[in-house]
Design an enzyme around this catalytic site. Structure first.
Site, mmCIF file in Angstrom:
data_model
loop_
_atom_site.group_PDB
_atom_site.id
_atom_site.type_symbol
_atom_site.label_atom_id
_atom_site.label_comp_id
_atom_site.label_asym_id
_atom_site.label_seq_id
_atom_site.Cartn_x
_atom_site.Cartn_y
_atom_site.Cartn_z
ATOM 1 N N GLU A 18 0.827 -1.209 0.000
ATOM 2 C CA GLU A 18 0.000 0.000 0.000
ATOM 3 C C GLU A 18 0.867 1.268 0.000
ATOM 4 O O GLU A 18 0.516 2.263 -0.636
ATOM 5 C CB GLU A 18 -0.922 0.019 1.230
ATOM 6 C CG GLU A 18 -2.021 -1.038 1.218
ATOM 7 C CD GLU A 18 -1.588 -2.362 1.853
ATOM 8 O OE1 GLU A 18 -0.367 -2.640 1.919
ATOM 9 O OE2 GLU A 18 -2.472 -3.124 2.264
ATOM 10 N N LYS A 20 3.872 1.725 -1.259
ATOM 11 C CA LYS A 20 4.434 1.950 -2.591
ATOM 12 C C LYS A 20 3.423 2.681 -3.489
ATOM 13 O O LYS A 20 3.746 3.685 -4.124
ATOM 14 C CB LYS A 20 4.784 0.593 -3.212
ATOM 15 C CG LYS A 20 5.166 0.652 -4.674
ATOM 16 C CD LYS A 20 5.141 -0.743 -5.294
ATOM 17 C CE LYS A 20 5.423 -0.690 -6.774
ATOM 18 N NZ LYS A 20 6.791 -0.258 -7.086
ATOM 19 N N HIS A 708 22.682 5.356 -15.326
ATOM 20 C CA HIS A 708 21.753 5.591 -14.219
ATOM 21 C C HIS A 708 20.976 6.882 -14.405
ATOM 22 O O HIS A 708 20.053 7.158 -13.648
ATOM 23 C CB HIS A 708 22.514 5.617 -12.894
ATOM 24 C CG HIS A 708 23.240 4.333 -12.640
ATOM 25 N ND1 HIS A 708 24.546 4.134 -13.054
ATOM 26 C CD2 HIS A 708 22.839 3.169 -12.087
ATOM 27 C CE1 HIS A 708 24.913 2.909 -12.717
ATOM 28 N NE2 HIS A 708 23.905 2.304 -12.148
ATOM 29 N N CYS A 740 26.494 -0.307 -17.407
ATOM 30 C CA CYS A 740 25.636 -1.429 -17.010
ATOM 31 C C CYS A 740 24.620 -1.663 -18.120
ATOM 32 O O CYS A 740 24.705 -1.042 -19.190
ATOM 33 C CB CYS A 740 24.947 -1.091 -15.678
ATOM 34 S SG CYS A 740 24.080 -2.493 -14.922
HETATM 35 N N1 GLN Z 1 23.275 -8.363 -18.224
HETATM 36 C C1 GLN Z 1 22.519 -7.581 -17.289
HETATM 37 C C2 GLN Z 1 21.867 -6.417 -18.010
HETATM 38 O O1 GLN Z 1 22.438 -5.961 -18.950
HETATM 39 C C3 GLN Z 1 23.394 -7.040 -16.188
HETATM 40 C C4 GLN Z 1 22.615 -6.213 -15.219
HETATM 41 C C5 GLN Z 1 23.389 -5.817 -13.988
HETATM 42 O O2 GLN Z 1 24.582 -5.884 -13.954
HETATM 43 N N2 GLN Z 1 22.716 -5.370 -12.977
HETATM 44 O O3 GLN Z 1 20.823 -5.944 -17.626
HETATM 45 ZN ZN ZN Z 2 25.570 -3.798 -14.033
#
Ligand code: GLN
Ligand code: ZN
Length: 768
Positions: A18, A20, A708, A740
């Site tokens: 709730e 969230k 990010h 990432c």
């Molecule tokens: N292979 C994953 C991706 O590209 C790695 C994600 C991560 O490191 N958190 O989403």
């Molecule tokens: Zn990552």
């Protein structure tokens, strides 16, 4: 002697998340502040009533938070960084959320907004993991100019609110020393602000006493860390000051043994001490031997970090002799924040597995049974004890858990299975000849945007609105478009995009034996973010290939090399609720063997490069340095076991997404991946400074695109970052990739960013 029960803290998000949803409605402008506060009050009221009805004697007030308890503490102390332009006095809700989430210029810009981040508004405070849990807190920020002053009445209000409901709650505060230990000082040692913070705590404690609070729980998990003498002195000094403030203090430690801080802790002038006997059962004896007879001990004997039902008769065997000599409080090892709320709401679980489990509600009921057995004899709760014993016996004997083939395979593992055939120096030229990549090869980390379209199709499939063929067709189209697009912009090593994956751990857990998944067992990760960790309950095996079909489909679309993409054993382990009936190292090795099978199958299908992500390797590091080597040994060995079944010419990649690992570089080198990609863009390659002392032996892709943030970096910036990398690494060692995966980003950001990334690599090649 009397035994009572405390809960230390209850999950805040609500049994149906709730909080969230209320937060999201509020942030999107649908709900006003009053509506949010009303939901929060309902959640608090429900939690108090639930704990009371379950027989808890010491019910916390102040454990609830709209976002994070460390942030609440910073706000109570008035530690509001200057960029939020807080004028002093009570911190309002929009400032609170700006500290938690950042604020755009339109919403909360103060006069210095433009100066702080070029019109983008105020950035949030940094967020990081709460000790070794998967909960994240907002890092307090302190400068030499920080002027602390009581700036919130939240704890007093919550106490009054409970009172109005007929509950004489035990208020809970994060302790001042742990708060300071978690803070980041900019040009100042956070401990320099401790005395000012303690003065505010003394004020708050006095006000709580005036309202009628007899006891206050003050959480100092910092006492289970390695501390310097100065830090221990900080405890001594602070508690000398707080002892006389009014209420009796229950000093709560958790997440490990107090260990070498025990003399310090036992000398503090507090009335009670809570110790974690799940993580550190052995400390009971040393605490009992040294504690003052009048120190009220609170024993954390029910696991607050995991989901298993306890074996109550076995616990009573340990508790009865203690309860015969002194008054006791029984409690979970730590706040129940880290467990799901109520097993009764869980509908997805197999009933056999469900009977082995206990969530927050069930754990409090277990504490109540133990309390009654100690106060009135075991016979008073005979049925409950018999049920607990039967469940423990059923679990221990279940064929669902024990797979003789897995045990035999594990026992037969030889050291050379965790070693590649040849050294990197021999592998590298073989791989280079086979792959024929340019200098500064470009690639991505795996996932591409999980668009609303992708999520919608998955939801439709889950609800049965589209059939498997339609869903698969949709995923193939997404994959094909993504592969062709990567080819068109000139990336060298492609990925399939991971559209079929809901989550990098869940996807694999669902395909391995030994894992169970829940529908409603949510725990808070941070703020409004909740996760449903898989439950690793049994021996792990891989009944069938998990990713080979998707890899083969994607490789069939292009001449360029396609990376196989897997999650590594340590990460799967660290992001799950794990077995408590065998060491984590054993569970990890089992997962490693299952991933090894997949690696070998990918190679057999033709994959020339296979990435095994270990995003959570660092997260598993023990809180005490002394324990690091043992963890890193089995973690690194597990990774190597998963990676070493392939020929020399097959290139193994790994990926880690955090920038703080200078202190574990040798272990990362020992993983012996041919290529590692790491997060470095945000910190401007700061990580690479570690390479001055430790020369990373294999190839490395320092991230040049901070994924990010929605911001699209220009090629020039990436070139500049790569030049910084070149100051630390030879050109032949460097790959070019983002920080990432791209799943949280949007295509309009990803497209120009990756085009710029390819351009940056070409600039460097031309200059070479
Ligand atoms: N292979 C994953 C991706 O590209 C790695 C994600 C991560 O490191 N958190 O989403
Ligand atoms: Zn990552």
């Amino acid at each position: 002697m009397t035994v009572t029960v405390a809960t230390l803290g209850f999950p805040r998000i609500g049994a149906r998340r709730e909080l969230k949803f209320a937060l999201e409605r509020h942030w999107s402008g649908q709900d006003d502040t009053a509506a949010l506060h009303a939901t929060a009050a309902t959640l608090r009221g429900t939690a108090w009533a639930c704990q009371r009805d379950l027989g808890a004697d010491h019910i916390p007030a102040g454990d609830f938070s709209l976002y994070d308890h460390v942030l609440d503490t910073s706000v109570m102390l008035g530690a509001v960084p200057a960029r939020y332009a807080h004028p002093g006095g009570p911190v309002d809700l929009s400032t609170y959320f700006a500290m938690a989430r950042g604020a755009t210029a339109e919403v909360g810009a103060g006069p210095d907004g433009a100066a702080c981040c070029a019109g983008a508004g105020h950035t949030a405070q940094e967020m990081t993991k709460w000790f070794d849990t998967n909960y994240h807190y907002m890092v307090p920020e302190l400068t030499a100019d920080t002027m602390l002053a009581l700036s919130s009445t939240r704890i007093l209000d919550d106490y009054r609110e409970a009172r109005a409901q007929g509950i004489a709650a035990r208020p809970v505060l994060l302790g001042p020393v742990t708060w300071a230990l978690l803070a980041k000082g900019h040009g100042v040692d956070p401990l320099d602000h401790l005395d000012a913070a303690v003065a505010i705590y003394a004020d708050v404690l006095a006000q709580l006493a005036a309202l009628g609070a007899d006891w206050v729980q003050i959480d100092e998990p910092g006492l289970v860390l390695d501390l310097t003498d100065a830090q221990r002195d900080a405890f001594t000094r602070s508690y000398a000051r707080l002892a006389g403030a009014g209420p009796k203090l229950m000093l709560a430690t958790y997440f490990g043994a107090i260990g070498d801080n025990l003399d310090c802790a036992l000398a503090l002038p507090v009335a009670g001490l809570h110790i974690d006997l799940v993580r550190a059962p052995e400390q009971l004896e040393s605490v009992l031997a040294a504690a003052r007879p009048d120190l009220l001990l609170s024993l954390g004997i029910i696991d607050g970090r995991n989901v298993w039902r306890a074996d109550l008769e076995r616990l009573l065997d340990r508790l009865e002799p203690v309860a015969a000599t002194r008054d006791l409080i029984l409690a979970p090892s730590c706040s129940l924040l880290h467990t799901p709320v109520d097993l009764a709401l869980e509908t997805a679980l197999d009933p056999e597995i469900a009977q082995w489990l206990a969530f927050a509600v069930q754990k409090i009921a277990e504490l109540d049974v133990l309390k009654r057995a100690l106060n009135h004899g075991r016979a008073a709760v005979g049925d409950a004890l018999a049920a607990s014993t039967a469940a423990a016996a059923a679990r221990a004997a279940s064929p669902r858990i024990h797979d003789a083939a897995v045990a035999a395979r594990l026992a037969a593992v030889t050291p050379d299975q965790a070693r590649r055939t040849s050294d990197f120096a021999i592998r590298q030229p073989l791989q280079a000849a086979r792959l024929n990549l340019p200098a500064f090869p470009t690639t991505t980390i795996g996932s591409f945007p999980q668009t609303p379209g992708v999520r919608h199709a998955r939801a439709q499939f889950m609800r049965g609105e589209i059939d498997a063929a339609a869903y698969e067709g949709f995923l193939r189209t997404e994959t094909a478009e993504t592969v062709h697009w990567q080819e068109s912009i000139g990336l060298d090593v492609l990925v399939h995009g991971e559209f079929e994956r809901n989550d990098m751990v869940q996807y694999f857990g669902e395909r391995l034996s030994g894992f169970a998944f829940t529908r409603s067992a949510w725990v808070q990760s941070y703020g409004s973010r909740c996760v449903r960790p898989p439950i690793l309950y049994g021996d792990v095996a891989r009944p069938a290939p998990m990713t080979v079909d998707w890899w083969a489909y994607a490789q069939g679309l292009t001449e360029r090399p396609m990376k196989g993409m897997l999650t590594g054993p340590v990460t799967i382990l660290n992001w799950s609720f794990v077995r408590d009936d065998q060491p984590r190292a054993v569970s990890c090795r089992q997962i490693a063997l299952a991933i090894r099978d997949e690696v070998i199958d990918l190679e057999a299908a033709g994959a020339k490069l296979i990435q095994i992500d270990e995003a959570a390797l660092r997260e598993g590091l023990p809180l005490r340095r002394r324990d690091w080597a043992a963890y890193l040994d089995w973690a690194v060995e597990s990774f190597r076991l998963s990676a070493s079944g392939v020929r020399d010419e097959t290139q193994i990649h790994t990926h880690m997404c955090y920038s703080e690992f200078n202190d574990i570089l040798p272990a990362i080198g020992a993983m012996d991946a041919d290529v590692i990609s790491i997060e470095t863009a945000r910190s401007q390659m700061e990580l690479l400074e570690g390479f001055a002392d430790y020369r990373y032996p294999n190839d490395i892709g320092p991230g040049v695109y901070d994924i990010h943030a929605p911001r699209v970096p220009a090629a020039d910036e990436m070139v500049a970052l790569l030049r910084l990398a070149l100051a630390h690494l030879p050109a032949g060692q460097i790959w070019v990739n983002p920080d990432c995966g791209l799943k949280t980003r949007k295509w309009p950001e990803v497209r120009p960013a990756l085009i710029a990334l390819v351009a940056a690599a070409r600039t460097l090649r031309a200059a070479a």
